[in-house]
Design a protein around this motif. Sequence first.
Motif, PDB file in Angstrom:
ATOM      1  N   ASP A 242       6.330 -52.663  59.972  1.00 32.16           N
ATOM      2  CA  ASP A 242       6.259 -53.308  61.330  1.00 32.16           C
ATOM      3  C   ASP A 242       8.131 -53.557  61.645  1.00 32.16           C
ATOM      4  O   ASP A 242       8.831 -53.267  60.631  1.00 32.16           O
TER       5      ASP A 242
ATOM      6  N   ARG B   2       3.678 -52.257  64.114  1.00 33.43           N
ATOM      7  CA  ARG B   2       3.730 -53.133  65.198  1.00 33.43           C
ATOM      8  C   ARG B   2       5.331 -53.316  65.564  1.00 33.43           C
ATOM      9  O   ARG B   2       6.044 -53.203  64.796  1.00 33.43           O
TER      10      ARG B   2
ATOM     11  N   THR C 261       4.449 -53.348  71.063  1.00 34.87           N
ATOM     12  CA  THR C 261       2.921 -53.465  70.946  1.00 34.87           C
ATOM     13  C   THR C 261       2.676 -54.990  71.259  1.00 34.87           C
ATOM     14  O   THR C 261       1.587 -55.405  71.233  1.00 34.87           O
TER      15      THR C 261
END
Length: 557
Positions: free
Chosen positions: A411, A460, A518
């Motif tokens: 992420d 993410r 996101t």
Amino acid sequence: MVPRRLPGRQALWSLGLICLLALLAMGPAAFAADTAGDIGPTMRFVIVRSNDPGCEPICPEWISAEGSIEAGTPALFKRMLKTLGSRKLPVVVDSPGGNVEAALTLGRLIRKNKLDIAIGKTQFDGCLPDGTGCTENDGKGARYFGDAYAGGAMCNSACPLMFAGGVQRVVGEWAYLGVHQITTTYIRTKLQYRTTYRIVGGKKKVLNTKIVSRKNAGSYKTYEMSKAVEKRLAAYLDGMGVEQGVLETMKDTPASGIQQLDLESMLQTKLVTSPDSVDLLTAPTICSADPRPANCREIPVPAGKAARPANAEVAKAAPSSAASAKPETVRQDTVADMRFVVVRGRSFLCDPDCPEWISAEGKITAQTPEGLRQLLATLGDRRLPVVISSPGGDLSGALAAGRLIRERKLDVAVARTDFMECEPEKPGCTAEGGVYVGLTNDASGECDAACPIMLAGGVRRFVGPHAQLGLQSLQPEQAVKTYLEEMAVGPDLFAAIELHSSQPQLDPKVMLKVGLTTGPQSADELTGASICKSEPKPGNCREVSEPKIQANAPSKS
């Protein structure tokens, strides 16, 4: 003593002394909602004016209250209120907690003065509250200027009791409010008295009693709320219009833990008065409302000096495309190449099990992917999120680094890392086991030019409301389009680049719509102190033994 008889006269009275009568007295209980002991600097109060040039000459102002609540904190707040006279400014608080009695007093003062309150941090522009000899804001009509934001702000432990005193009370979804059981410390004191008395008619009559010695005889703590304390807190919350569900959550949460209250439960218990955030009280646009809020103050523009237009910063930040290439190159040449280090969060809210992340800061070069690859090799199978702050740089380096991030299923969030003990590459700085200590700050994070390409590699991808993400024309366009297709970022991103080419920052809603991010969360979603208490526990949490934590804990200045 026996009364003395005087010749020819009736027995009258005589003075007697009972000296140094020793008693073991239980002193007043000291209530604390924290169990960490040292929870940071004492709360300080300063008046701040919005630094947004678009609001002048009428801008909002607020009281910034940041730090731990201690016994002397209410006196500091009273002194601040005295300087305001009849003015009513909202309180923007960021506090880990502290002394319960002091928090109750602060809450009562806030309600008595009919002040609003919000959880938030203040990013100062120019002079800092702890600085000395700063003259940067002289002649501007205010001592401190800044911007209030919710991301990463907290109001924990005893702080919610202070917070309950506000007339309007707002938290928002990016700030953190947590409660737990209070700790009560009972202090034993050995007292010695001197008593003066007289004998009248054969009976002792005490004239006065004076304490002549007071010694500490030890203390003990209890982590269960007594009925008397519960009754006092219940009466306080009821008087502030807050329902008892908050108190029940406090009682049910161990003193060693912290229970974050979600926005819905805070609304149900009336701890907050609306789902708004700190912007409700401090945004520069509020001063255009009718009626104008009480915390808006006009500072006349000095004669001969025109007010700066609202879009001055945008115009300054976005010169024509023909002139922009050289300044960007010069700026990047002054920035060090991107370096990667592992960082561990440090907070009493998470110790000994705290989040860790990869701090990626600096200019992206052709060597950036290899630097990231070398660091990842030291982590084995561990997947740590990447917290990035970069002005941009080499496009091919950004493409390769982004593909490596996606390959490792990492992420990414935009933020800077504020190091607590020592900074990487500083002389004499040695990280414990190769891991530095710090906190993320999205308000000073940036991701410009080629940096969003690297960001797009994340599984993410978060850019908080106070981080800066700049988009520019990306060449070669076909290579970038192919890459974005691999990362499942829609083709609308290119249209957004052209549409917003004159703006220094893309709106969070637009970033989310085109798929570059996101979610609108800040880096705290990946690095916040509370994430290691969630289920399932994130993979970037790692437990460190308690003795090691205490040995490495920074001392209170």
